[in-house]
Scaffold this motif. Structure first.
Motif, short mmCIF file in Angstrom:
data_model
loop_
_atom_site.label_atom_id
_atom_site.label_comp_id
_atom_site.label_asym_id
_atom_site.label_seq_id
_atom_site.Cartn_x
_atom_site.Cartn_y
_atom_site.Cartn_z
N ILE A 84 0.84 -1.20 0.00
CA ILE A 84 0.00 0.00 0.00
C ILE A 84 0.87 1.25 0.00
O ILE A 84 0.57 2.24 -0.68
N ILE A 85 1.97 1.23 0.74
CA ILE A 85 2.90 2.36 0.76
C ILE A 85 3.45 2.60 -0.64
O ILE A 85 3.47 3.74 -1.14
N VAL A 86 3.91 1.53 -1.28
CA VAL A 86 4.47 1.65 -2.63
C VAL A 86 3.41 2.15 -3.61
O VAL A 86 3.68 3.05 -4.43
N PHE A 87 2.22 1.60 -3.53
CA PHE A 87 1.14 1.98 -4.44
C PHE A 87 0.77 3.45 -4.26
O PHE A 87 0.66 4.21 -5.23
N ALA A 88 0.58 3.88 -3.02
CA ALA A 88 0.21 5.27 -2.75
C ALA A 88 1.30 6.23 -3.21
O ALA A 88 1.02 7.29 -3.77
N GLY A 89 2.56 5.85 -3.00
CA GLY A 89 3.67 6.69 -3.45
C GLY A 89 3.69 6.84 -4.96
O GLY A 89 3.95 7.93 -5.49
N LEU A 90 3.42 5.76 -5.66
CA LEU A 90 3.39 5.81 -7.12
C LEU A 90 2.26 6.71 -7.63
O LEU A 90 2.46 7.51 -8.56
N VAL A 91 1.10 6.61 -7.03
CA VAL A 91 -0.02 7.44 -7.46
C VAL A 91 0.30 8.91 -7.23
O VAL A 91 0.04 9.77 -8.09
N GLY A 92 0.89 9.23 -6.08
CA GLY A 92 1.28 10.60 -5.81
C GLY A 92 2.27 11.11 -6.84
O GLY A 92 2.16 12.25 -7.32
N LEU A 117 6.65 8.35 -2.24
CA LEU A 117 7.03 7.24 -1.36
C LEU A 117 7.28 7.71 0.07
O LEU A 117 6.85 7.07 1.04
N ILE A 118 7.97 8.84 0.20
CA ILE A 118 8.26 9.36 1.53
C ILE A 118 6.97 9.77 2.24
O ILE A 118 6.78 9.48 3.43
N GLY A 119 6.08 10.45 1.51
CA GLY A 119 4.81 10.86 2.12
C GLY A 119 3.98 9.68 2.57
O GLY A 119 3.42 9.68 3.68
N GLY A 328 0.95 11.43 -1.89
CA GLY A 328 1.18 10.05 -1.49
C GLY A 328 0.55 9.73 -0.15
O GLY A 328 -0.03 8.65 0.05
N ALA A 329 0.65 10.67 0.80
CA ALA A 329 0.07 10.45 2.12
C ALA A 329 -1.45 10.37 2.06
O ALA A 329 -2.08 9.53 2.72
N ILE A 330 -2.06 11.26 1.25
CA ILE A 330 -3.52 11.23 1.12
C ILE A 330 -3.98 9.92 0.48
O ILE A 330 -4.95 9.30 0.92
N CYS A 331 -3.27 9.48 -0.55
CA CYS A 331 -3.62 8.21 -1.20
C CYS A 331 -3.49 7.05 -0.23
O CYS A 331 -4.35 6.15 -0.22
#
Length: 407
Positions: A84-92, A117-119, A328-331
């Motif tokens: 989920i972290i990787v996915f959210a970072g990619l979308v951001g 990714l950091i977010g 990324g954090a919001i995603c």
């Protein structure tokens, strides 16, 4: 098909989509100056760049290792949570890439990915989940310091190179100098494309490696699979061939008027710095490097630099890491709140919806091979001669609703 495998496939597809946006977002780094000077026709330039990006992706995996193991503390997270972290970072990262492309801003695709990714990591694991500094590794050493130094070093090297070129050729016939340097530009632009594939394609390889580790398909000590390298190489090459004309126009015509000797100096400086960084595993921003090189050519020649455009680029650079991080954090928060496969699908749907909106918005004022060398808001006095209007000709080009000024 299990839920875990389906999530993994969505993450891999999203990673390749980011690689695709990286390709068309960064084509300008290699080919903007060659297109601006007429050394290469626009479509030939992007085709050549695409092929060399493809081959360049196979030259090294040092940058991929940095991305895979140098941002998220893998001992603090695993399994579905890491996916989920990787996915959210990619979308951001994708959303920031598309937004800056829409406005013709040559911001860093690399920093968009790292910021996302950091977010997402901060939202999930807190401050301790990010490897900020660990000896010669970590975000500060591998990402932030190169981001600060790269454009400065590139500008200095290309300024010196440009000054020397004009000094050496000052007594030569101008038409012969132009023709000779145009041929030279083909080689230097090709080298930048090769370097770009070596540096940028690996970043997505590292992200897919992270996803495979999270799924349990690989361990963090395994070698990078060949299929990952091949898929990322094809994705970035396909994106490169698409063109990214909006950003090509900004770099080629918006910052400084470029002649062939300047183009050769800029591309040579960019290629040398990018290849050196790839050798040492530094995930350098090729955009910032190329922009610094182009700026340096203007300073080295004593040509007019459009500092307003440069200022907007710098603002975009400064905002990329934090705003991609916020995205990324919001995603991550949305995916985590909804939970499971449904959360991933909701975020994926948001990505598709927002991407479609930005694409449709770009069609109102398209930039293509026919107008890529026409800078909006400037008056043209004959081929290749552009004069800025009284307000600098750049007051509205980013985000303006005016048809004449919209990039």
């Amino acid at each position: 098909m299990t839920v875990e495998l389906l999530v993994l496939l969505i993450v891999v597809v999203t990673a390749l989509a980011f690689d695709f946006t990286n390709g068309f977002h960064d084509t300008a780094n290699a080919m903007a100056t060659s297109i601006a000077t007429g050394a290469l026709k626009p479509r030939v330039a992007v085709a050549l760049s695409a092929v060399l990006n493809l081959f360049g992706a196979f030259l090294s995996v040092a940058v991929a290792a940095t991305v895979a193991k140098g941002i998220v503390r893998l001992d603090a997270v695993s399994g579905h949570e890491l996916l989920i972290i990787v996915f959210a970072g990619l979308v951001g990262g994708i959303l920031w890439n598309l937004l800056t492309w829409l406005f013709g801003l040559p911001s860093s695709s690399s920093h968009a990915l790292f910021g996302g990714l950091i977010g997402a990591t901060l939202a999930s694991l807190g401050w301790s989940g990010v490897i900020w500094a660990s000896g010669s590794d970590g975000v500060v050493t591998k990402i932030i310091l190169p981001a600060v130094l790269a454009p400065v070093v590139a500008a200095l090297v290309s300024a010196i190179g440009t000054w020397l070129v004009y000094r050496i050729t000052r007594t030569s016939a101008e038409d012969k100098v132009t023709e000779g340097f145009r041929w030279g530009q083909i080689g230097s632009a090709a080298l930048v494309s090769l370097a770009h594939g070596t540096n940028d394609a690996q970043k997505t390889m590292g992200v897919i490696f992270l996803a495979l580790v999270a799924h349990g398909t690989l361990t963090k000590n395994d070698e990078l699979p060949l299929w990952v390298m091949a898929a990322c190489a094809v994705a970035i090459a396909a994106g490169t061939y698409l063109g990214g004309w909006r950003i090509i126009r900004t770099l080629g015509k918006g910052l400084v008027e470029i002649d062939s000797p300047q183009g050769l100096a800029a591309e040579s400086a960019s290629a040398a710095i990018i290849l050196t960084s790839a050798h040492f595993g530094l995930p350098l921003s090729t955009t910032q490097t190329a922009t610094g090189s182009i700026l340096g050519t203007g300073l080295g020649k004593g040509a007019e630099v459009r500092w307003g455009v440069m200022g907007r680029m710098v603002v975009a650079w400064l905002l990329t890491l934090p705003l991609a991080g916020v995205a990324g954090a919001i995603c991550w928060a949305v995916a985590h709140f909804v939970g499971g496969l449904a959360g991933v699908l909701v975020v994926f749907g948001i990505l598709i919806a927002l991407s479609t909106v930005m694409y449709l918005r770009s069609r109102r004022n398209p930039v293509h091979t026919g107008n890529v060398n026409e800078w909006p808001g400037a008056a043209t006095d004959g081929p290749g001669v552009i004069q800025d209007s009284a307000d600098g000709g750049q007051a509205k080009e980013f985000g303006s609703t005016s048809h004449s000024a919209q990039v």
